[in-house]
Scaffold this active site. Structure first.
Site, mmCIF file in Angstrom:
data_model
loop_
_atom_site.group_PDB
_atom_site.id
_atom_site.type_symbol
_atom_site.label_atom_id
_atom_site.label_comp_id
_atom_site.label_asym_id
_atom_site.label_seq_id
_atom_site.Cartn_x
_atom_site.Cartn_y
_atom_site.Cartn_z
ATOM 1 N N ASP A 1 43.726 -10.366 33.614
ATOM 2 C CA ASP A 1 42.786 -11.247 34.303
ATOM 3 C C ASP A 1 41.505 -11.303 33.473
ATOM 4 O OD1 ASP A 1 41.167 -12.537 36.418
ATOM 5 O OD2 ASP A 1 42.878 -12.101 37.703
ATOM 6 N N HIS B 1 41.681 -13.489 30.707
ATOM 7 C CA HIS B 1 41.181 -14.785 31.168
ATOM 8 C C HIS B 1 39.759 -15.052 30.709
ATOM 9 C CE1 HIS B 1 44.369 -15.038 34.650
ATOM 10 N NE2 HIS B 1 44.895 -14.871 33.447
#
Ligand SMILES: *[C@@H]1O[C@H](CO)[C@@H](O)[C@H](O)[C@H]1NC(C)=O
Ligand SMILES: *[C@@H]1O[C@H](CO)[C@@H](O)[C@H](O)[C@H]1NC(C)=O
Length: 391
Positions: free
Chosen positions: A217, A240
């Site tokens: 993430d 991310h």
């Protein structure tokens, strides 16, 4: 001569006092019953070492020698008498192999209401892959524990720590002030769910430098109430990217102000430098952000503001974001985009982004023409900017 000896004794006195104030007591977890065998539950030993250090008014070091220590969910709580407690970790803290043991806890290791805590070295092996597999199978899984969290704490330093395979977020600072994180490594699989590297919220004067984050993430996520955050020399990917947000989750929300991200490198990430808010009403805002000197390698969304976040159109259909974004500088950013839209400013129709400045940016989409996309974004470009034209 008398003058000289007075000076001498004054100096001597100062030196001895400063020596006394630096008296350092060492607490070795082995002496509290910890076993470096990876099998014996060392949780009570660590807790007792902490209690001893915390109760003493001296500076102290909690020593964790080489080896693997099985540790369950554990809270190190303040206030302490000591305002200087260092964990010198030469070993690895290992979570229970069965993910359900930690799965219901919010945190694996947490510090609450402490001041002057330093962590030097060491590794945290959270063994999160069992929980990720459970989540991937979509059956009834617990949400999972943050590996290391600091809540309502001051003067925190982390230097040289490795965090491996957290169930959820790796490191969280919530309600903290004066935090310095340096030379840490975070490693989890690129498809592990919600394993953000470092999350900061309701915290001020936080520095994160010279660190490598590979995860599933956000490498670093910046939540509401973050103020004076300095991020420098971060290598991110897989992951991310570095993200301010998600914001506007709540109606009453503290703003994000004065964030600098300098010399970050993104390798194959989903985003590079992102600001993200739900398309929902909110008192939140983002003000004075500096994105400086970043390198993008094959990044899907190198520069992105997304104020229309509303996954599956649940809880926000037809709404616009109340978050006001202003004074954001993108300077000296170069590299490759993995999609055609290398710069995207999708701002709120109610609160357009203002004071966006793009200066010396060169993002290419290999063998094709990169594009930029803007809605409700006001600002200017300076120097040479590629792709250009939407502000
Ligand atoms: C990062 O590490 C480099 C090399 O070890 C050092 O020169 C630099 O000062 C560090 N940067 C920060 C911001 O600490
Ligand atoms: C912004 O934050 C930096 C630290 O990251 C600090 O040095 C600086 O003084 C802050 N600026 C303002 C205007 O508060």
């Amino acid at each position: 001569m008398a003058k000289f000896s007075r000076l001498f004794y004054t100096l001597f006195f100062i030196l001895s006092v400063s020596h006394i104030s630096r008296a350092n007591i060492v607490y070795n977890v082995i002496n509290f019953g910890a076993k470096p065998d990876g099998k014996t539950d060392s949780t009570p030993a660590f807790l007792n070492a902490w209690s001893a250090a915390c109760a003493s008014s001296d500076s102290s070091t909690i020593n964790v020698p080489k080896g693997r220590y099985l540790i369950g969910s554990l809270a190190f709580k303040g206030e302490c008498k000591s305002s200087d407690i260092a964990f010198q970790i030469d070993g690895t803290l290992v979570a229970p192999a069965d993910y359900r043991v930690l799965g219901q806890a919010s945190n694996w290791l947490s510090f609450e209401g402490v001041s002057g805590v330093t962590i030097i070295g060491g590794a945290l092996d959270a063994k999160g892959s069992g929980l990720w597999a459970c989540k991937a199978a979509g059956t009834n899984c617990p949400s999972g524990a943050t590996a290391l969290s600091f809540t309502n704490s001051y003067n925190i330093r982390i230097n040289g720590l490795l965090s491996l395979n957290s169930q959820m977020y790796h490191i969280v600072f919530n309600g903290c002030q004066n935090v310095h994180v340096e030379r840490i490594k975070i490693i989890a699989s690129g498809d592990s769910p919600n394993t953000d590297g470092i999350h900061v919220q309701l915290s001020s004067n936080v520095v994160i430098v010279n660190s490598t984050i590979k995860t599933g993430d956000d490498c670093i996520s910046i939540g509401p109430g973050t103020k004076n955050l300095w991020i420098e020399h971060i290598k991110c990917g897989p992951g991310h990217g570095i993200s301010i947000g998600s914001l506007a989750k709540d109606m009453e929300e503290a703003g994000v102000q004065n964030v600098t991200v300098s010399k970050a490198i993104f390798i194959g990430t989903q985003n590079g430098l992102r600001i993200k808010s739900w398309a929902r009403p909110s008192s939140g805002f983002v003000q004075r952000v500096r994105f400086l000197g970043a390198v993008m390698q094959n990044v899907q969304n190198p520069i992105v503001i997304d104020q229309n976040y509303c996954p599956h159109n649940i809880n926000c259909p037809g709404q616009v974001s109340g978050v006001k974004i202003s004074d954001v500088l993108y300077q000296d950013i170069r590299g490759t985009s993995a999609t055609q839209i290398a710069i995207k400013f999708d701002c709120s129709a109610k609160n357009p982004c203002t004071g966006i400045r793009i200066e010396n940016v060169n993002l290419i989409y290999p063998n094709q023409v990169a594009q930029s996309f803007c809605t409700n974004a006001i600002g200017k470009t300076l120097g040479s900017v590629q792709p250009n034209g939407c502000l």
